[in-house]
Scaffold this active site. Sequence first.
Site, PDB file in Angstrom:
ATOM      1  N   LYS A  77     -28.073  21.336 -19.039  1.00 53.18           N
ATOM      2  CA  LYS A  77     -28.714  22.423 -18.685  1.00 53.18           C
ATOM      3  C   LYS A  77     -29.902  21.941 -17.775  1.00 53.18           C
ATOM      4  O   LYS A  77     -30.036  22.434 -16.515  1.00 53.18           O
ATOM      5  CB  LYS A  77     -29.355  23.011 -19.864  1.00 53.18           C
ATOM      6  N   ARG A 134     -37.026  32.199 -26.143  1.00 51.92           N
ATOM      7  CA  ARG A 134     -36.575  31.309 -27.239  1.00 51.92           C
ATOM      8  C   ARG A 134     -36.243  32.523 -28.100  1.00 51.92           C
ATOM      9  O   ARG A 134     -35.387  32.195 -29.280  1.00 51.92           O
ATOM     10  CB  ARG A 134     -37.356  30.426 -27.989  1.00 51.92           C
ATOM     11  N   ARG A 150     -25.801   8.088 -24.841  1.00 56.93           N
ATOM     12  CA  ARG A 150     -26.796   8.144 -23.841  1.00 56.93           C
ATOM     13  C   ARG A 150     -27.688   6.487 -23.893  1.00 56.93           C
ATOM     14  O   ARG A 150     -27.772   6.337 -24.951  1.00 56.93           O
ATOM     15  CB  ARG A 150     -27.909   9.023 -24.071  1.00 56.93           C
ATOM     16  N   ARG A 190     -32.397   5.752 -27.339  1.00 58.21           N
ATOM     17  CA  ARG A 190     -33.637   6.520 -28.113  1.00 58.21           C
ATOM     18  C   ARG A 190     -33.318   6.681 -29.216  1.00 58.21           C
ATOM     19  O   ARG A 190     -32.190   6.984 -29.777  1.00 58.21           O
ATOM     20  CB  ARG A 190     -33.717   7.928 -27.372  1.00 58.21           C
ATOM     21  N   ARG A 223     -30.349  19.221 -34.022  1.00 60.72           N
ATOM     22  CA  ARG A 223     -30.909  19.956 -32.963  1.00 60.72           C
ATOM     23  C   ARG A 223     -30.069  20.811 -32.555  1.00 60.72           C
ATOM     24  O   ARG A 223     -30.364  21.981 -32.210  1.00 60.72           O
ATOM     25  CB  ARG A 223     -30.962  18.791 -31.838  1.00 60.72           C
TER      26      ARG A 223
END
Length: 214
Positions: A14, A89, A128, A161, A172
């Site tokens: 996104k 949200r 990632r 990370r 999440r």
Amino acid sequence: MPRIMLLGAPGSGKGTQAARFASDYDVPVIATGDILRKNIKENTPLGRKAQGYIEKGDLVPDDLVIAFVDSAFDEADARGGWLLDGFPRTTAQAEALDALLGKTGKKLDRVFLINVPKDELISRITGRLLCPVCGKIYHEKSMPPRKAGVCDLDDAVLIRRVDDNAETAKSRIAVYDEQTKPLIEYYAAKGILTEIDGTIGLEKIEEVIRETLG
Ligand SMILES: [Zn+2]
């Protein structure tokens, strides 16, 4: 110039899509988190108000968030159009946004939902790799560096990370699903929701958005 909003889970691409859209259409990305930080940094009256809540460990209340968005809409670069990222949200915020836009005779043209299957999201997030020196982001499968584990640009050793693990990714995504479901229903009922398969690639997604907006 279009006024749109993007919805997509962490790992859906996104953010990248938002940046591309902003540059294609020459409109700003309005991200409430960024506006909040900017106002606090510049010590504006709104920023000071928000900081009061944050220091107490409270959420910044909706009316203040709306005031931030309102001020962003007033900026010269947003007169023609914009892209909302990370706001609204909740359904309450979506209603407040409609009311705010209604006052100026404007409306949200379209909401794009970038759909990516959960397994794919998790593999995108956990694969990632980040360069600690220049910040460039790689992916061990879909966008590997030329030399394994090393940044193409500065030879720094790539890191992962701590948040980019499967467990954190799952929670999440669960938070996103729960938060976003009512919004999806809200915008679908208004007839302005377009769902896009998020696995077709950045260019194709961009094409669908362009075609939908006409
Ligand atoms: Zn680097």
